[in-house]
Enzyme design. Structure first.
Site, PDB file in Angstrom:
ATOM      1  N   GLN A 162      25.583   2.299   1.784  1.00 14.21           N
ATOM      2  CA  GLN A 162      26.912   1.688   1.939  1.00 14.21           C
ATOM      3  C   GLN A 162      27.971   2.447   1.137  1.00 14.21           C
ATOM      4  O   GLN A 162      29.160   2.377   1.434  1.00 14.21           O
ATOM      5  CB  GLN A 162      26.818   0.217   1.479  1.00 14.21           C
ATOM      6  CG  GLN A 162      28.131  -0.539   1.403  1.00 14.21           C
ATOM      7  CD  GLN A 162      28.794  -0.721   2.758  1.00 14.21           C
ATOM      8  OE1 GLN A 162      28.128  -0.689   3.789  1.00 14.21           O
ATOM      9  NE2 GLN A 162      30.109  -0.891   2.762  1.00 14.21           N
ATOM     10  N   GLU A 174      19.390   7.843  -8.706  1.00 16.82           N
ATOM     11  CA  GLU A 174      18.757   6.545  -8.451  1.00 16.82           C
ATOM     12  C   GLU A 174      19.252   5.911  -7.133  1.00 16.82           C
ATOM     13  O   GLU A 174      18.494   5.223  -6.459  1.00 16.82           O
ATOM     14  CB  GLU A 174      19.004   5.623  -9.654  1.00 16.82           C
ATOM     15  CG  GLU A 174      18.309   4.283  -9.603  1.00 16.82           C
ATOM     16  CD  GLU A 174      16.783   4.366  -9.514  1.00 16.82           C
ATOM     17  OE1 GLU A 174      16.191   5.372  -9.970  1.00 16.82           O
ATOM     18  OE2 GLU A 174      16.186   3.412  -8.968  1.00 16.82           O
ATOM     19  N   GLY A 175      20.513   6.171  -6.768  1.00 17.63           N
ATOM     20  CA  GLY A 175      21.030   5.621  -5.502  1.00 17.63           C
ATOM     21  C   GLY A 175      20.198   6.103  -4.318  1.00 17.63           C
ATOM     22  O   GLY A 175      19.795   5.309  -3.456  1.00 17.63           O
ATOM     23  N   HIS A 176      19.917   7.410  -4.289  1.00 15.47           N
ATOM     24  CA  HIS A 176      19.085   7.949  -3.209  1.00 15.47           C
ATOM     25  C   HIS A 176      17.669   7.350  -3.268  1.00 15.47           C
ATOM     26  O   HIS A 176      17.080   7.010  -2.237  1.00 15.47           O
ATOM     27  CB  HIS A 176      18.931   9.467  -3.353  1.00 15.47           C
ATOM     28  CG  HIS A 176      20.194  10.256  -3.224  1.00 15.47           C
ATOM     29  ND1 HIS A 176      20.727  10.963  -4.268  1.00 15.47           N
ATOM     30  CD2 HIS A 176      21.021  10.471  -2.172  1.00 15.47           C
ATOM     31  CE1 HIS A 176      21.822  11.589  -3.872  1.00 15.47           C
ATOM     32  NE2 HIS A 176      22.034  11.298  -2.602  1.00 15.47           N
TER      33      HIS A 176
HETATM   34  P1  AMP Z   1      24.192  12.438   0.136  1.00 14.13           P
HETATM   35  O1  AMP Z   1      23.029  13.181  -0.406  1.00 14.13           O
HETATM   36  O2  AMP Z   1      25.318  12.303  -0.834  1.00 14.13           O
HETATM   37  O3  AMP Z   1      24.619  12.917   1.502  1.00 14.13           O
HETATM   38  O4  AMP Z   1      23.701  10.955   0.341  1.00 14.13           O
HETATM   39  C1  AMP Z   1      22.535  10.654   1.064  1.00 14.13           C
HETATM   40  C2  AMP Z   1      22.472   9.175   1.293  1.00 14.13           C
HETATM   41  O5  AMP Z   1      22.454   8.506   0.034  1.00 14.13           O
HETATM   42  C3  AMP Z   1      23.689   8.628   2.052  1.00 14.13           C
HETATM   43  O6  AMP Z   1      23.252   7.654   2.993  1.00 14.13           O
HETATM   44  C4  AMP Z   1      24.514   8.015   0.959  1.00 14.13           C
HETATM   45  O7  AMP Z   1      25.350   6.963   1.408  1.00 14.13           O
HETATM   46  C5  AMP Z   1      23.440   7.492   0.035  1.00 14.13           C
HETATM   47  N1  AMP Z   1      23.948   7.288  -1.316  1.00 14.13           N
HETATM   48  C6  AMP Z   1      24.634   8.183  -2.080  1.00 14.13           C
HETATM   49  N2  AMP Z   1      24.998   7.613  -3.251  1.00 14.13           N
HETATM   50  C7  AMP Z   1      24.537   6.337  -3.222  1.00 14.13           C
HETATM   51  C8  AMP Z   1      24.600   5.233  -4.133  1.00 14.13           C
HETATM   52  N3  AMP Z   1      25.211   5.324  -5.310  1.00 14.13           N
HETATM   53  N4  AMP Z   1      24.012   4.070  -3.767  1.00 14.13           N
HETATM   54  C9  AMP Z   1      23.386   3.959  -2.561  1.00 14.13           C
HETATM   55  N5  AMP Z   1      23.303   4.964  -1.664  1.00 14.13           N
HETATM   56  C10 AMP Z   1      23.860   6.134  -1.985  1.00 14.13           C
END
Ligand code: AMP
Length: 289
Positions: free
Chosen positions: A151, A35-37
């Site tokens: 963030q 959900e964050g992504h």
């Molecule tokens: P990643 O796939 O882990 O490289 O993350 C891709 C993007 O999603 C990056 O900009 C992360 O900071 C963001 N991201 C990962 N987890 C979260 C979260 N829980 N809330 C908001 N953004 C996130």
């Protein structure tokens, strides 16, 4: 929504969008979407008419002995999740597209500098050089008007801002807030490796950040705020604290005890074999009367 794997296909779709006068938003990810992504995608949609999400597990940002090989790769499920949001293009390139001609990254072309070897960079040497290199490659490939980062990865945002100011001033950077489970645990692709008991243990991370925040609100100096966070870890021996610090968001350097104002509490800890990071913006107030 279209799924494309090559620069040629991507170029065509982005060119069509731009020639129709659309503003292009970009969300870089390594997949295993949660959900964050997906909230980043929603924010990109608010900022742009045409949204590209990249899914690429970048070998260059993983160190030796890190989890590159076992990093979750779930393209089908990711595409399904993105279908439910307003994503126009999923760009899932091969290593050859990102690192031509043979997919071998070679040496990083971007350097993270001194801050790149502190905190996350100290635990993961070379990580930020590799991350910046792929971000620069992807920004060149997608050529967006706006890029959205989370963030959750505060030090990454700090470095990406510097990169974009210097080399991509035409691209707007939007930073999206951290999305958490109801327990407070920040969502992460790596959370899937936690057992239910470890998930519970991992809540100490956000609890410690809240303790730091509480102390800061009551005007305690930074070192006391950090101590308040340490106390929570002392009660949770299954979580191995790597660092808990309060940094100046402008410099990403630890603040001293005279510091007042907005600061950033950052933390990294291991639960089981899983390394987790989190952070919280705090306000160090004047001491209570
Ligand atoms: P990643 O796939 O882990 O490289 O993350 C891709 C993007 O999603 C990056 O900009 C992360 O900071 C963001 N991201 C990962 N987890 C979260 C979260 N829980 N809330 C908001 N953004 C996130």
């Amino acid at each position: 929504m279209k799924l494309v794997h090559t620069k040629t296909e991507l170029d065509q779709l982005v060119a069509e969008a731009k020639s129709a006068g659309q503003r292009v938003g970009f969300v870089p990810t390594m997949g295993a979407l949660h959900e964050g992504h997906l909230r980043l995608v929603d924010i990109a949609r608010e900022q742009a008419d045409f949204v590209v999400v990249s899914i690429f597990v970048n070998p260059l940002q993983f160190g030796e002995g890190e989890d590159f090989d076992k990093y979750p790769r779930t393209l089908e499920a990711d595409c399904e999740a993105l279908e439910g949001r307003q994503c126009d293009v999923v760009f899932a390139p091969s290593a050859t597209e990102v690192y031509p001609p043979d997919g071998k990254p070679g040496k990083p072309t971007e350097r993270a500098g001194i801050i790149g070897s502190t905190f996350e960079g100290s635990a993961r040497p070379g990580h930020f050089d590799g991350m910046l290199t792929v971000v620069a490659r992807l920004l060149n490939l997608v050529d967006p008007d706006v890029a959205v980062f989370g963030q959750k990865d505060a030090q990454q945002v700090f470095m990406v801002r510097k990169l974009m100011d210097a080399k991509f001033p035409q691209v707007e950077l939007v930073v999206a807030p951290t999305i958490r489970e109801a327990s407070g645990l920040a969502m992460s692709s790596r959370n899937r490796y936690l057992t239910p008991a470890q998930r519970e243990t991992a809540t100490v991370i956000s609890k410690a950040l809240r303790a730091v925040d509480f102390a800061a609100k009551h005007g305690l100096p930074a070192s006391f705020c950090i101590e308040a966070g340490h106390t929570l870890f002392a009660g949770e021996p299954e979580a191995k604290l790597e660092y808990l610090a309060v940094v100046d968001p402008q410099l990403f350097k630890p603040v001293n005890d005279k510091f007042k104002g907005e600061a950033l509490a950052i933390v990294a800890a291991r639960v089981g074999g899983v390394r987790l990071i989190d952070n919280q913006i705090i306000e160090i107030r004047e001491q209570d009367a």
